[in-house]
Design a protein around this motif. Structure first.
Motif, PDB file in Angstrom:
ATOM      1  N   LEU A  86       0.824  -1.210   0.000  1.00 47.29           N
ATOM      2  CA  LEU A  86       0.000   0.000   0.000  1.00 47.29           C
ATOM      3  C   LEU A  86       0.855   1.256   0.000  1.00 47.29           C
ATOM      4  CD1 LEU A  86      -2.942  -0.864   2.437  1.00 47.29           C
ATOM      5  CD2 LEU A  86      -3.040  -0.566  -0.033  1.00 47.29           C
ATOM      6  N   VAL A  87       1.989   1.195   0.664  1.00 44.30           N
ATOM      7  CA  VAL A  87       2.895   2.354   0.699  1.00 44.30           C
ATOM      8  C   VAL A  87       3.541   2.581  -0.663  1.00 44.30           C
ATOM      9  CG1 VAL A  87       5.037   3.257   1.692  1.00 44.30           C
ATOM     10  CG2 VAL A  87       3.344   2.154   3.170  1.00 44.30           C
ATOM     11  N   HIS A  88       3.813   1.488  -1.392  1.00 41.02           N
ATOM     12  CA  HIS A  88       4.448   1.600  -2.710  1.00 41.02           C
ATOM     13  C   HIS A  88       3.611   0.892  -3.782  1.00 41.02           C
ATOM     14  CE1 HIS A  88       8.060   3.095  -0.724  1.00 41.02           C
ATOM     15  NE2 HIS A  88       7.998   2.063   0.102  1.00 41.02           N
ATOM     16  N   PRO A  89       2.367   1.332  -4.005  1.00 42.59           N
ATOM     17  CA  PRO A  89       1.500   0.616  -4.942  1.00 42.59           C
ATOM     18  C   PRO A  89       1.938   0.725  -6.391  1.00 42.59           C
ATOM     19  CG  PRO A  89       0.483   2.675  -4.303  1.00 42.59           C
ATOM     20  CD  PRO A  89       1.716   2.520  -3.443  1.00 42.59           C
ATOM     21  N   GLY A  90       2.671   1.764  -6.737  1.00 43.08           N
ATOM     22  CA  GLY A  90       3.077   1.950  -8.123  1.00 43.08           C
ATOM     23  C   GLY A  90       4.483   1.488  -8.409  1.00 43.08           C
ATOM     24  N   SER A  91       5.056   0.732  -7.477  1.00 46.83           N
ATOM     25  CA  SER A  91       6.420   0.247  -7.675  1.00 46.83           C
ATOM     26  C   SER A  91       6.482  -0.704  -8.859  1.00 46.83           C
ATOM     27  CB  SER A  91       6.917  -0.454  -6.415  1.00 46.83           C
ATOM     28  OG  SER A  91       6.992   0.450  -5.341  1.00 46.83           O
ATOM     29  N   LEU A  92       7.683  -1.074  -9.210  1.00 45.70           N
ATOM     30  CA  LEU A  92       7.871  -1.971 -10.335  1.00 45.70           C
ATOM     31  C   LEU A  92       7.111  -3.280 -10.135  1.00 45.70           C
ATOM     32  CD1 LEU A  92      11.697  -1.517 -10.958  1.00 45.70           C
ATOM     33  CD2 LEU A  92       9.822  -0.510 -12.247  1.00 45.70           C
ATOM     34  N   MET A  93       6.666  -3.858 -11.222  1.00 48.19           N
ATOM     35  CA  MET A  93       5.944  -5.124 -11.176  1.00 48.19           C
ATOM     36  C   MET A  93       6.790  -6.206 -10.520  1.00 48.19           C
ATOM     37  SD  MET A  93       3.005  -6.311 -11.954  1.00 48.19           S
ATOM     38  CE  MET A  93       2.193  -7.902 -12.027  1.00 48.19           C
ATOM     39  N   ASN A  94       8.108  -6.083 -10.659  1.00 43.52           N
ATOM     40  CA  ASN A  94       9.007  -7.054 -10.040  1.00 43.52           C
ATOM     41  C   ASN A  94       8.812  -7.109  -8.530  1.00 43.52           C
ATOM     42  OD1 ASN A  94      10.111  -7.773 -12.455  1.00 43.52           O
ATOM     43  ND2 ASN A  94      11.956  -6.526 -12.240  1.00 43.52           N
ATOM     44  N   PHE A  95       8.643  -5.947  -7.915  1.00 42.79           N
ATOM     45  CA  PHE A  95       8.463  -5.897  -6.458  1.00 42.79           C
ATOM     46  C   PHE A  95       7.171  -6.597  -6.049  1.00 42.79           C
ATOM     47  CE2 PHE A  95       6.532  -3.731  -2.795  1.00 42.79           C
ATOM     48  CZ  PHE A  95       7.477  -4.027  -1.836  1.00 42.79           C
ATOM     49  N   ILE A  96       6.103  -6.335  -6.814  1.00 43.55           N
ATOM     50  CA  ILE A  96       4.823  -6.980  -6.532  1.00 43.55           C
ATOM     51  C   ILE A  96       4.948  -8.493  -6.676  1.00 43.55           C
ATOM     52  CG2 ILE A  96       2.427  -7.218  -7.307  1.00 43.55           C
ATOM     53  CD1 ILE A  96       2.510  -4.301  -8.154  1.00 43.55           C
ATOM     54  N   CYS A  97       5.648  -8.933  -7.716  1.00 44.15           N
ATOM     55  CA  CYS A  97       5.813 -10.365  -7.950  1.00 44.15           C
ATOM     56  C   CYS A  97       6.608 -11.031  -6.828  1.00 44.15           C
ATOM     57  CB  CYS A  97       6.501 -10.609  -9.297  1.00 44.15           C
ATOM     58  SG  CYS A  97       5.418 -10.323 -10.718  1.00 44.15           S
ATOM     59  N   ILE A  98       7.674 -10.358  -6.383  1.00 46.70           N
ATOM     60  CA  ILE A  98       8.480 -10.926  -5.298  1.00 46.70           C
ATOM     61  C   ILE A  98       7.654 -11.026  -4.018  1.00 46.70           C
ATOM     62  CG2 ILE A  98      10.446 -10.494  -3.765  1.00 46.70           C
ATOM     63  CD1 ILE A  98      11.887  -9.265  -6.162  1.00 46.70           C
ATOM     64  N   THR A  99       6.885  -9.972  -3.716  1.00 52.27           N
ATOM     65  CA  THR A  99       6.059  -9.965  -2.509  1.00 52.27           C
ATOM     66  C   THR A  99       5.026 -11.088  -2.545  1.00 52.27           C
ATOM     67  OG1 THR A  99       6.307  -7.561  -2.334  1.00 52.27           O
ATOM     68  CG2 THR A  99       4.537  -8.566  -1.073  1.00 52.27           C
ATOM     69  N   LEU A 100       4.288 -11.176  -3.654  1.00 56.80           N
ATOM     70  CA  LEU A 100       3.285 -12.231  -3.786  1.00 56.80           C
ATOM     71  C   LEU A 100       3.943 -13.608  -3.832  1.00 56.80           C
ATOM     72  CD1 LEU A 100       0.795 -10.689  -6.392  1.00 56.80           C
ATOM     73  CD2 LEU A 100       0.511 -10.870  -3.912  1.00 56.80           C
ATOM     74  N   ILE A 138       5.109 -23.963  -6.740  1.00 56.06           N
ATOM     75  CA  ILE A 138       5.784 -23.809  -8.038  1.00 56.06           C
ATOM     76  C   ILE A 138       5.579 -22.415  -8.600  1.00 56.06           C
ATOM     77  CG2 ILE A 138       5.766 -24.561 -10.452  1.00 56.06           C
ATOM     78  CD1 ILE A 138       5.135 -27.401  -9.388  1.00 56.06           C
ATOM     79  N   PHE A 139       4.329 -21.935  -8.608  1.00 55.42           N
ATOM     80  CA  PHE A 139       4.067 -20.611  -9.170  1.00 55.42           C
ATOM     81  C   PHE A 139       4.587 -19.500  -8.266  1.00 55.42           C
ATOM     82  CE2 PHE A 139       1.221 -22.847 -12.053  1.00 55.42           C
ATOM     83  CZ  PHE A 139       1.470 -22.163 -13.234  1.00 55.42           C
ATOM     84  N   GLY A 140       4.612 -19.737  -6.949  1.00 57.71           N
ATOM     85  CA  GLY A 140       5.234 -18.766  -6.052  1.00 57.71           C
ATOM     86  C   GLY A 140       6.717 -18.610  -6.363  1.00 57.71           C
ATOM     87  N   ALA A 141       7.385 -19.749  -6.594  1.00 60.94           N
ATOM     88  CA  ALA A 141       8.810 -19.717  -6.940  1.00 60.94           C
ATOM     89  C   ALA A 141       9.037 -19.044  -8.291  1.00 60.94           C
ATOM     90  CB  ALA A 141       9.366 -21.141  -6.954  1.00 60.94           C
ATOM     91  N   ILE A 142       8.149 -19.315  -9.252  1.00 58.05           N
ATOM     92  CA  ILE A 142       8.272 -18.686 -10.580  1.00 58.05           C
ATOM     93  C   ILE A 142       8.161 -17.168 -10.467  1.00 58.05           C
ATOM     94  CG2 ILE A 142       7.107 -18.386 -12.810  1.00 58.05           C
ATOM     95  CD1 ILE A 142       6.433 -21.377 -12.716  1.00 58.05           C
ATOM     96  N   LEU A 143       7.229 -16.688  -9.621  1.00 61.06           N
ATOM     97  CA  LEU A 143       7.084 -15.241  -9.440  1.00 61.06           C
ATOM     98  C   LEU A 143       8.348 -14.624  -8.847  1.00 61.06           C
ATOM     99  CD1 LEU A 143       3.448 -14.680  -8.096  1.00 61.06           C
ATOM    100  CD2 LEU A 143       4.374 -14.079 -10.331  1.00 61.06           C
ATOM    101  N   ILE A 144       8.999 -15.342  -7.942  1.00 58.12           N
ATOM    102  CA  ILE A 144      10.229 -14.824  -7.328  1.00 58.12           C
ATOM    103  C   ILE A 144      11.359 -14.799  -8.349  1.00 58.12           C
ATOM    104  CG2 ILE A 144      11.985 -15.255  -5.561  1.00 58.12           C
ATOM    105  CD1 ILE A 144       9.749 -16.551  -3.878  1.00 58.12           C
ATOM    106  N   ILE A 145      11.455 -15.856  -9.155  1.00 60.71           N
ATOM    107  CA  ILE A 145      12.530 -15.950 -10.156  1.00 60.71           C
ATOM    108  C   ILE A 145      12.313 -14.964 -11.299  1.00 60.71           C
ATOM    109  CG2 ILE A 145      13.614 -17.489 -11.858  1.00 60.71           C
ATOM    110  CD1 ILE A 145      12.844 -19.826  -9.969  1.00 60.71           C
ATOM    111  N   ARG A 146      11.037 -14.713 -11.646  1.00 58.60           N
ATOM    112  CA  ARG A 146      10.659 -13.793 -12.718  1.00 58.60           C
ATOM    113  C   ARG A 146      11.366 -14.154 -14.034  1.00 58.60           C
ATOM    114  NH1 ARG A 146      12.539 -11.044  -8.909  1.00 58.60           N
ATOM    115  NH2 ARG A 146      14.133  -9.969 -10.108  1.00 58.60           N
ATOM    116  N   PRO A 147      10.857 -15.197 -14.739  1.00 57.09           N
ATOM    117  CA  PRO A 147      11.516 -15.644 -15.972  1.00 57.09           C
ATOM    118  C   PRO A 147      11.430 -14.648 -17.116  1.00 57.09           C
ATOM    119  CG  PRO A 147       9.393 -16.731 -15.701  1.00 57.09           C
ATOM    120  CD  PRO A 147       9.641 -15.961 -14.441  1.00 57.09           C
TER     121      PRO A 147
END
Length: 198
Positions: A86-100, A138-147
């Motif tokens: 919520l503090v950084h909602p417009g951050s890079l998509m990478n940050f959102i992917c790592i968090t999720l 598996i999909f959580g790990a994929i989001l962290i790796i960001r292929p």
């Protein structure tokens, strides 16, 4: 006699929030051009609400003591991640992917343990929890790796992960949470035998 209200609140909250995760996941998959800022705000709010629901679940005592056993630490973590998003909602998509990704990876691993425990309790659909937990990991790990660095592809992957997480939580609540109306907490049954003199 223990009130079942906290358990019912937690179970209902889990199912409602998980359904919202599924809807959000489908939205991300079908509309990959969805606003990153809006996605960050939605995910942040959902994570915070889910964190609160998990804390309620932890402090309630369901019969099996399975589904909510890890929710103290996980609830606090979701609250923290929600605030960050919520503090950084417009951050890079990478940050959102790592968090999720971190959130879903951890939850999936916890649910693997819950599935194994459910099997020992004789819960018939433990394998369904296990299968969905593995897919979520598996999909959580994929989001962290960001292929891929493509925001469209990352949005679709995030949507699939959200959908898996939502389905995993719904199945876990429906199969591993048992609420009995007149449940008595921490009751130990002891059989007494009367000795008769011959």
């Amino acid at each position: 006699m223990q009130s079942t209200a906290p358990m019912r609140t937690a179970k209902t909250g889990y199912i409602v929030i998980s359904a919202v995760l599924c809807v959000l996941g489908i939205l991300f998959i079908t509309v990959p051009a969805f606003s990153i800022s809006a996605a960050g705000i939605l995910c942040g709010v959902i994570l915070m609400v889910f964190g609160i629901v998990r804390l309620v679940g932890y402090f309630s005592k369901d019969l099996y003591r399975l589904a909510f056993q890890y929710d103290l630490a996980f609830g606090v973590m979701l609250l923290a991640l929600g605030v960050i998003m919520l503090v950084h909602p417009g951050s890079l998509m990478n940050f959102i992917c790592i968090t999720l990704g971190l959130s879903f990876l951890a939850d999936g691993l916890f649910k693997v343990q819950i599935a194994i425990d459910s099997k020992s309790f004789g819960i018939r659909h433990w394998w369904l929890i296990l299968a969905l937990a593995i897919i979520t990991v598996i999909f959580g790990a994929i989001l962290i790796i960001r292929p891929s660095e493509s925001s469209h592809i990352l949005t679709v992957l995030a949507g699939i992960a959200l959908l898996c997480e939502g389905l995993l939580n719904i199945i876990t609540m429906l199969t591993a949470v048992k609420i009995i109306k007149h449940q008595k907490p921490e009751v130990i049954e002891v059989e007494y035998y009367e000795e008769t003199e011959e």
